[in-house]
Design an enzyme around this catalytic site. Structure first.
Site, PDB file in Angstrom:
ATOM      1  N   GLU A  33       7.792   2.104  -5.779  1.00 12.38           N
ATOM      2  CA  GLU A  33       7.949   1.835  -4.526  1.00 12.38           C
ATOM      3  C   GLU A  33       8.100   2.896  -3.498  1.00 12.38           C
ATOM      4  OE1 GLU A  33       7.307  -0.117  -2.231  1.00 12.38           O
ATOM      5  OE2 GLU A  33       8.659  -1.764  -2.154  1.00 12.38           O
ATOM      6  N   ASP A  34       7.720   2.924  -2.441  1.00  6.60           N
ATOM      7  CA  ASP A  34       7.853   4.114  -1.439  1.00  6.60           C
ATOM      8  C   ASP A  34       9.256   4.064  -0.950  1.00  6.60           C
ATOM      9  OD1 ASP A  34       7.630   1.448  -0.098  1.00  6.60           O
ATOM     10  OD2 ASP A  34       6.164   2.274   1.359  1.00  6.60           O
ATOM     11  N   ASP A  43      14.418  -0.793   1.658  1.00  4.68           N
ATOM     12  CA  ASP A  43      14.847  -0.742   2.890  1.00  4.68           C
ATOM     13  C   ASP A  43      16.073  -1.958   2.934  1.00  4.68           C
ATOM     14  OD1 ASP A  43      15.487  -1.084   5.691  1.00  4.68           O
ATOM     15  OD2 ASP A  43      13.310  -0.763   6.362  1.00  4.68           O
ATOM     16  N   PHE A  50      12.981   4.690  11.688  1.00  2.00           N
ATOM     17  CA  PHE A  50      11.867   4.289  11.362  1.00  2.00           C
ATOM     18  C   PHE A  50      10.984   5.334  10.968  1.00  2.00           C
ATOM     19  CE2 PHE A  50       9.235   0.536  11.369  1.00  2.00           C
ATOM     20  CZ  PHE A  50       7.876   1.095  11.047  1.00  2.00           C
ATOM     21  N   LYS A  67      17.485   3.427   1.894  1.00  2.00           N
ATOM     22  CA  LYS A  67      17.917   3.281   3.204  1.00  2.00           C
ATOM     23  C   LYS A  67      19.105   2.364   2.971  1.00  2.00           C
ATOM     24  CE  LYS A  67      15.134   3.286   6.689  1.00  2.00           C
ATOM     25  NZ  LYS A  67      14.286   2.765   7.929  1.00  2.00           N
ATOM     26  N   ASP A 105       3.960   3.593   6.527  1.00  2.00           N
ATOM     27  CA  ASP A 105       3.027   3.353   7.615  1.00  2.00           C
ATOM     28  C   ASP A 105       4.090   2.701   9.084  1.00  2.00           C
ATOM     29  OD1 ASP A 105       1.546  -0.028   7.726  1.00  2.00           O
ATOM     30  OD2 ASP A 105       3.001   0.710   6.449  1.00  2.00           O
ATOM     31  N   ARG A 157       0.092   6.769   7.146  1.00  2.00           N
ATOM     32  CA  ARG A 157       0.260   7.043   5.788  1.00  2.00           C
ATOM     33  C   ARG A 157      -0.264   8.371   5.362  1.00  2.00           C
ATOM     34  NH1 ARG A 157       1.265   2.012   3.539  1.00  2.00           N
ATOM     35  NH2 ARG A 157       0.449   0.036   4.543  1.00  2.00           N
ATOM     36  N   LYS A 161       0.856  -1.243   0.187  1.00  2.04           N
ATOM     37  CA  LYS A 161      -0.172  -0.049  -0.024  1.00  2.04           C
ATOM     38  C   LYS A 161       0.876   1.246  -0.077  1.00  2.04           C
ATOM     39  CE  LYS A 161      -3.330  -2.212   2.845  1.00  2.04           C
ATOM     40  NZ  LYS A 161      -4.080  -2.564   4.034  1.00  2.04           N
TER      41      LYS A 161
END
Length: 179
Positions: free
Chosen positions: A99-100, A103, A152, A131, A159, A165, A43
């Site tokens: 993609e957000d 990581d 984080f 990241k 989220d 979000r 999401k």
């Protein structure tokens, strides 16, 4: 206005908007005369995807996947779980994964392998955030919005346990909320 769960704002709404303009310009140049299938990873990417595709001048179609290696944890499980697959045949198409965040890289590296098996013309990645300190798997991302420290983060689609979000910026989540 800062949310009470946010320790500090890392990237402002204005900085995000400016960087999206720059990324869209690069994508428009690279895909000039081509059709692009933007694959949003739900999401988290939905806000970024919506904002970036509105800036594209190339022919765009969209599809979505739900993939995860996190669940409700802050640490990756290392296993890719495909909850929703593409409804589009990607054979011969130029696929741009939206993609957000990159990581650990585990989710994206495994996803790229799966998509390449479907014989697209190309597969590239556009991620708002990177990241690198957390990287466990190699990922080649052609378009990166921002490199961020090992914090984080929440907001702008990202989220914690399905919350935050909607924030229009990227912020660092207070430790007491997730520890």
């Amino acid at each position: 206005m800062k949310n009470e769960a946010v320790e500090k704002i890392l990237i402002t709404k204005e900085e995000i908007e400016k960087r999206i303009d720059e990324l869209a310009s690069k994508i428009n140049r690279d895909y000039e005369g081509k059709e692009v299938l933007c694959v949003g990873i739900l999401k988290g990417s939905v806000i970024f995807l919506a904002d970036i595709v509105r800036k594209l001048d190339v022919t765009v179609s969209m599809d979505f996947m739900i993939v995860s290696s996190y669940g409700e944890s802050t640490e990756t499980s290392g296993q890719l779980n495909i909850k929703k697959d593409l409804s589009t045949d990607i054979k011969g198409k130029h696929v741009l994964i939206i993609e957000d965040i990159i990581d650990s890289g585990i989710t994206l590296s495994k996803l790229v392998e799966i998509l390449k098996e479907r014989e697209p013309a190309s597969v590239e990645i556009c991620a708002l955030l990177n990241k690198p300190e957390r990287r466990l798997a190699h990922v080649d991302a052609k378009y990166i919005g921002f490199e961020i420290p090992n914090e984080f983060i929440i907001g702008y689609g990202l989220d914690y346990a399905e919350k935050y979000r909607e924030l229009p910026y990227v912020g660092v989540l207070k430790r007491e909320i997730y520890e």
